[in-house]
Motif scaffolding. Sequence first.
Motif, PDB file in Angstrom:
ATOM      1  N   LYS A   2      33.817  45.355  38.680  1.00 60.83           N
ATOM      2  CA  LYS A   2      33.543  46.693  39.209  1.00 60.83           C
ATOM      3  C   LYS A   2      32.480  47.343  38.315  1.00 60.83           C
ATOM      4  CE  LYS A   2      36.572  49.178  41.352  1.00 60.83           C
ATOM      5  NZ  LYS A   2      37.660  50.068  41.752  1.00 60.83           N
ATOM      6  N   ILE A   3      31.437  47.888  38.960  1.00 65.01           N
ATOM      7  CA  ILE A   3      30.293  48.433  38.235  1.00 65.01           C
ATOM      8  C   ILE A   3      30.073  49.894  38.612  1.00 65.01           C
ATOM      9  CG2 ILE A   3      27.806  48.220  37.845  1.00 65.01           C
ATOM     10  CD1 ILE A   3      28.089  45.232  38.556  1.00 65.01           C
ATOM     11  N   LEU A   4      29.941  50.745  37.584  1.00 69.25           N
ATOM     12  CA  LEU A   4      29.621  52.152  37.793  1.00 69.25           C
ATOM     13  C   LEU A   4      28.112  52.304  37.899  1.00 69.25           C
ATOM     14  CD1 LEU A   4      30.343  55.192  37.845  1.00 69.25           C
ATOM     15  CD2 LEU A   4      30.176  55.150  35.343  1.00 69.25           C
ATOM     16  N   ALA A  30      30.789  41.708  43.088  1.00 68.69           N
ATOM     17  CA  ALA A  30      31.104  42.990  42.475  1.00 68.69           C
ATOM     18  C   ALA A  30      31.361  44.049  43.533  1.00 68.69           C
ATOM     19  CB  ALA A  30      29.940  43.440  41.579  1.00 68.69           C
ATOM     20  N   PHE A  32      31.386  48.522  43.596  1.00 69.10           N
ATOM     21  CA  PHE A  32      30.651  49.548  42.864  1.00 69.10           C
ATOM     22  C   PHE A  32      31.293  50.918  42.998  1.00 69.10           C
ATOM     23  CE2 PHE A  32      27.836  46.126  44.016  1.00 69.10           C
ATOM     24  CZ  PHE A  32      27.178  45.855  42.824  1.00 69.10           C
ATOM     25  N   VAL A  33      31.033  51.753  42.006  1.00 73.51           N
ATOM     26  CA  VAL A  33      31.420  53.158  42.031  1.00 73.51           C
ATOM     27  C   VAL A  33      30.138  53.957  41.848  1.00 73.51           C
ATOM     28  CG1 VAL A  33      32.724  55.007  40.924  1.00 73.51           C
ATOM     29  CG2 VAL A  33      33.681  52.686  41.020  1.00 73.51           C
ATOM     30  N   ALA A  98      34.143  55.781  34.438  1.00 76.84           N
ATOM     31  CA  ALA A  98      34.160  54.323  34.233  1.00 76.84           C
ATOM     32  C   ALA A  98      35.556  53.859  33.819  1.00 76.84           C
ATOM     33  CB  ALA A  98      33.126  53.917  33.180  1.00 76.84           C
ATOM     34  N   TYR A 101      38.229  54.324  36.878  1.00 77.68           N
ATOM     35  CA  TYR A 101      38.087  53.342  37.952  1.00 77.68           C
ATOM     36  C   TYR A 101      38.230  51.902  37.457  1.00 77.68           C
ATOM     37  CZ  TYR A 101      36.584  56.718  41.494  1.00 77.68           C
ATOM     38  OH  TYR A 101      36.529  57.744  42.409  1.00 77.68           O
ATOM     39  N   CYS A 103      36.088  50.250  35.535  1.00 77.99           N
ATOM     40  CA  CYS A 103      34.788  49.573  35.637  1.00 77.99           C
ATOM     41  C   CYS A 103      34.603  48.592  34.480  1.00 77.99           C
ATOM     42  CB  CYS A 103      33.654  50.589  35.650  1.00 77.99           C
ATOM     43  SG  CYS A 103      33.652  51.611  37.146  1.00 77.99           S
ATOM     44  N   ASP A 104      33.972  47.484  34.798  1.00 77.15           N
ATOM     45  CA  ASP A 104      33.695  46.444  33.810  1.00 77.15           C
ATOM     46  C   ASP A 104      32.309  46.597  33.200  1.00 77.15           C
ATOM     47  OD1 ASP A 104      36.147  44.853  34.353  1.00 77.15           O
ATOM     48  OD2 ASP A 104      35.222  44.713  36.346  1.00 77.15           O
ATOM     49  N   VAL A 106      28.428  49.355  33.374  1.00 81.68           N
ATOM     50  CA  VAL A 106      27.669  50.484  33.912  1.00 81.68           C
ATOM     51  C   VAL A 106      26.215  50.033  34.033  1.00 81.68           C
ATOM     52  CG1 VAL A 106      26.904  52.872  33.540  1.00 81.68           C
ATOM     53  CG2 VAL A 106      29.174  52.154  32.736  1.00 81.68           C
TER      54      VAL A 106
END
Length: 144
Positions: A2-4, A30, A32-33, A98, A101, A103-104, A106
């Motif tokens: 998961k990527i911000l 992936a 995304f946020v 990040a 959520y 996230c792994d 950014v």
Amino acid sequence: MKILLPIDGSTASLEAIHHATQLVQAGLQASFVLANVQAPANFYELVSTPDAASLEEVSQAAGAHALAQAQALMQGAGLDFESEVASGDPGNVLVEIAERYGCDMVIMQTGGAGELRQALLGSVSHSVVHGAHVPVTLVNTRAR
């Protein structure tokens, strides 16, 4: 993964979307946020607005507008994403988003704001790089 993807509404911030799209095309799996952080209300806005709900509405609408083009790019690329509009100090709030959520990583742009604005306000990317507990990839839009 998961990527911000922080989006400030500038064309430069969309470079992070293009970079993320290239990673997915290269085989990265992936989600995304997309996040936009609105500055908190200033003293004048607090005094001149009849109620806090009105300020929140305006802030949310501005954030939604800033995210619209990024959301369209994500949808056009067929990428899975969530969106959030928040308020506060952008660097700190992005780090919190990040974490919240899960996230792994950014991916964000540098150089979205003008030189003078970055000098006066400080660099959001600098705050995120030093505050995040995950890797941060900076996409330099000034190199173009």
